[in-house]
Design an enzyme around this catalytic site. Structure first.
Site, PDB file in Angstrom:
ATOM      1  N   LYS A  40      34.795  37.433  28.827  1.00 27.70           N
ATOM      2  CA  LYS A  40      35.870  36.470  28.957  1.00 27.70           C
ATOM      3  C   LYS A  40      35.923  35.910  30.377  1.00 27.70           C
ATOM      4  O   LYS A  40      36.457  34.829  30.624  1.00 27.70           O
ATOM      5  CB  LYS A  40      37.223  37.158  28.666  1.00 27.70           C
ATOM      6  CG  LYS A  40      37.287  37.822  27.308  1.00 27.70           C
ATOM      7  CD  LYS A  40      38.499  38.740  27.224  1.00 27.70           C
ATOM      8  CE  LYS A  40      38.471  39.473  25.902  1.00 27.70           C
ATOM      9  NZ  LYS A  40      39.208  40.757  25.983  1.00 27.70           N
ATOM     10  N   GLY A  41      35.347  36.690  31.309  1.00 27.09           N
ATOM     11  CA  GLY A  41      35.515  36.378  32.732  1.00 27.09           C
ATOM     12  C   GLY A  41      34.981  35.030  33.175  1.00 27.09           C
ATOM     13  O   GLY A  41      35.499  34.433  34.109  1.00 27.09           O
ATOM     14  N   ASP A 100      27.160  42.003  39.842  1.00 25.60           N
ATOM     15  CA  ASP A 100      27.389  43.255  40.559  1.00 25.60           C
ATOM     16  C   ASP A 100      26.033  43.976  40.663  1.00 25.60           C
ATOM     17  O   ASP A 100      25.217  43.643  41.515  1.00 25.60           O
ATOM     18  CB  ASP A 100      28.439  44.026  39.748  1.00 25.60           C
ATOM     19  CG  ASP A 100      28.985  45.243  40.450  1.00 25.60           C
ATOM     20  OD1 ASP A 100      29.133  45.201  41.676  1.00 25.60           O
ATOM     21  OD2 ASP A 100      29.263  46.241  39.763  1.00 25.60           O
ATOM     22  N   LYS A 128      28.001  40.083  44.487  1.00 24.61           N
ATOM     23  CA  LYS A 128      28.118  41.230  45.396  1.00 24.61           C
ATOM     24  C   LYS A 128      26.711  41.752  45.668  1.00 24.61           C
ATOM     25  O   LYS A 128      26.250  42.686  45.008  1.00 24.61           O
ATOM     26  CB  LYS A 128      28.903  42.364  44.717  1.00 24.61           C
ATOM     27  CG  LYS A 128      30.379  42.153  44.534  1.00 24.61           C
ATOM     28  CD  LYS A 128      30.967  43.470  44.007  1.00 24.61           C
ATOM     29  CE  LYS A 128      32.295  43.289  43.342  1.00 24.61           C
ATOM     30  NZ  LYS A 128      32.757  44.521  42.680  1.00 24.61           N
ATOM     31  N   PHE A 150      36.518  45.662  44.676  1.00 33.16           N
ATOM     32  CA  PHE A 150      36.853  45.328  43.294  1.00 33.16           C
ATOM     33  C   PHE A 150      37.831  44.159  43.294  1.00 33.16           C
ATOM     34  O   PHE A 150      38.946  44.274  43.786  1.00 33.16           O
ATOM     35  CB  PHE A 150      37.445  46.527  42.559  1.00 33.16           C
ATOM     36  CG  PHE A 150      37.525  46.279  41.074  1.00 33.16           C
ATOM     37  CD1 PHE A 150      36.418  46.462  40.266  1.00 33.16           C
ATOM     38  CD2 PHE A 150      38.699  45.802  40.509  1.00 33.16           C
ATOM     39  CE1 PHE A 150      36.476  46.186  38.907  1.00 33.16           C
ATOM     40  CE2 PHE A 150      38.768  45.532  39.145  1.00 33.16           C
ATOM     41  CZ  PHE A 150      37.656  45.732  38.350  1.00 33.16           C
ATOM     42  N   ARG A 163      43.462  38.005  34.887  1.00 28.79           N
ATOM     43  CA  ARG A 163      42.459  36.953  34.676  1.00 28.79           C
ATOM     44  C   ARG A 163      43.035  35.574  34.981  1.00 28.79           C
ATOM     45  O   ARG A 163      42.302  34.628  35.276  1.00 28.79           O
ATOM     46  CB  ARG A 163      41.975  36.965  33.221  1.00 28.79           C
ATOM     47  CG  ARG A 163      41.147  38.181  32.841  1.00 28.79           C
ATOM     48  CD  ARG A 163      40.512  37.953  31.469  1.00 28.79           C
ATOM     49  NE  ARG A 163      40.029  39.175  30.836  1.00 28.79           N
ATOM     50  CZ  ARG A 163      38.838  39.714  31.043  1.00 28.79           C
ATOM     51  NH1 ARG A 163      38.008  39.150  31.892  1.00 28.79           N
ATOM     52  NH2 ARG A 163      38.480  40.811  30.413  1.00 28.79           N
TER      53      ARG A 163
HETATM   54  P1  IMP Z   1      26.603  44.110  36.362  1.00 26.90           P
HETATM   55  O1  IMP Z   1      26.121  42.977  37.226  1.00 26.90           O
HETATM   56  O2  IMP Z   1      25.762  44.361  35.158  1.00 26.90           O
HETATM   57  O3  IMP Z   1      26.808  45.372  37.163  1.00 26.90           O
HETATM   58  O4  IMP Z   1      28.029  43.807  35.776  1.00 26.90           O
HETATM   59  C1  IMP Z   1      28.726  42.684  36.013  1.00 26.90           C
HETATM   60  C2  IMP Z   1      30.025  42.769  35.230  1.00 26.90           C
HETATM   61  O5  IMP Z   1      30.855  43.844  35.710  1.00 26.90           O
HETATM   62  C3  IMP Z   1      30.823  41.519  35.447  1.00 26.90           C
HETATM   63  O6  IMP Z   1      30.530  40.518  34.486  1.00 26.90           O
HETATM   64  C4  IMP Z   1      32.259  42.016  35.341  1.00 26.90           C
HETATM   65  O7  IMP Z   1      32.670  42.032  33.999  1.00 26.90           O
HETATM   66  C5  IMP Z   1      32.194  43.434  35.855  1.00 26.90           C
HETATM   67  N1  IMP Z   1      32.581  43.512  37.281  1.00 26.90           N
HETATM   68  C6  IMP Z   1      31.776  43.813  38.327  1.00 26.90           C
HETATM   69  N2  IMP Z   1      32.439  43.798  39.494  1.00 26.90           N
HETATM   70  C7  IMP Z   1      33.719  43.460  39.186  1.00 26.90           C
HETATM   71  C8  IMP Z   1      34.905  43.279  39.996  1.00 26.90           C
HETATM   72  O8  IMP Z   1      34.932  43.398  41.228  1.00 26.90           O
HETATM   73  N3  IMP Z   1      36.037  42.958  39.311  1.00 26.90           N
HETATM   74  C9  IMP Z   1      36.067  42.784  37.955  1.00 26.90           C
HETATM   75  N4  IMP Z   1      34.988  42.947  37.178  1.00 26.90           N
HETATM   76  C10 IMP Z   1      33.818  43.288  37.785  1.00 26.90           C
END
Ligand code: IMP
Ligand code: MG
Length: 174
Positions: A40-41, A100, A128, A150, A163
């Site tokens: 949803k983000g 992330d 990040k 976060f 959100r």
């Molecule tokens: P990754 O890159 O597979 O580790 O995951 C990315 C997902 O983790 C993002 O689409 C978000 O849903 C969630 N996520 C990572 N960091 C944050 C944060 O700081 N706040 C909220 N959600 C986060």
């Protein structure tokens, strides 16, 4: 309870989205941009970005969940809601809220590349880089690089809340 401390203001976000929109407009000249929102983000970001792209644009939505515990995603992506349209021959732009570890997008680009788009690029509002564990993930458009905190707002949640904030903030627990 907790409170949210401002990190990136609404004005700064909107200004940056306009810049990225302009860049995309130049890069995709003469093409239709098929924007894929990762729910949803990614929704608030994609809505604003699409309005700043002065080209033919089509939109589709996808929802994925990654198996894993706590805040560490495993990178095994499960498609919760798949796209409505095929990708074959399209110029696809994936629109995410944040990268992330990079595991989610790395696996997702593999899945979507297998559907034979003409091109596939990545766009994220936040990045990040310090948290990256996947190597070689090329992100074409980044709104802001942020430190390892976060964050919430502009689509990003903490326990499904925040959100709707029009800015990006850090959750502080008091
Ligand atoms: P990754 O890159 O597979 O580790 O995951 C990315 C997902 O983790 C993002 O689409 C978000 O849903 C969630 N996520 C990572 N960091 C944050 C944060 O700081 N706040 C909220 N959600 C986060
Ligand atoms: Mg996400």
């Amino acid at each position: 309870m907790e409170h949210v401390e401002l990190m990136i203001s609404e004005e700064d976000i909107n200004r940056r989205i306009a810049e990225i929109g302009k860049q995309i407009t130049e890069d995709y000249k003469g093409k239709t941009v098929h924007m894929i929102c990762i729910l949803k983000g990614g929704a608030p970001f994609m809505c604003e970005l699409a309005k700043r792209v002065d080209l033919s644009v089509s939109l589709d939505f996808m929802s994925v969940s990654s198996y894993g515990s706590g805040t560490d995603s495993s990178g095994i992506v499960k498609i919760v809601k798949d796209l409505d349209e095929p990708l074959i021959g399209k110029d696809v732009l994936i629109v995410e809220d944040i990268i992330d570890s990079g595991r989610t997008l790395s696996h997702l680009t593999e899945i979507l590349n297998a559907r034979k788009p003409a091109s596939l690029r990545l766009c994220t509002l936040l990045d990040k880089p310090d948290r990256r564990v996947v190597e070689g993930l090329k992100v074409d458009y980044v709104g802001f690089q942020i430190p390892d905190e976060f964050v919430v707002g502009y689509g990003l949640d903490y326990d499904q809340r925040y959100r709707n904030l029009p800015y990006i903030g850090v959750v502080r627990f008091d």
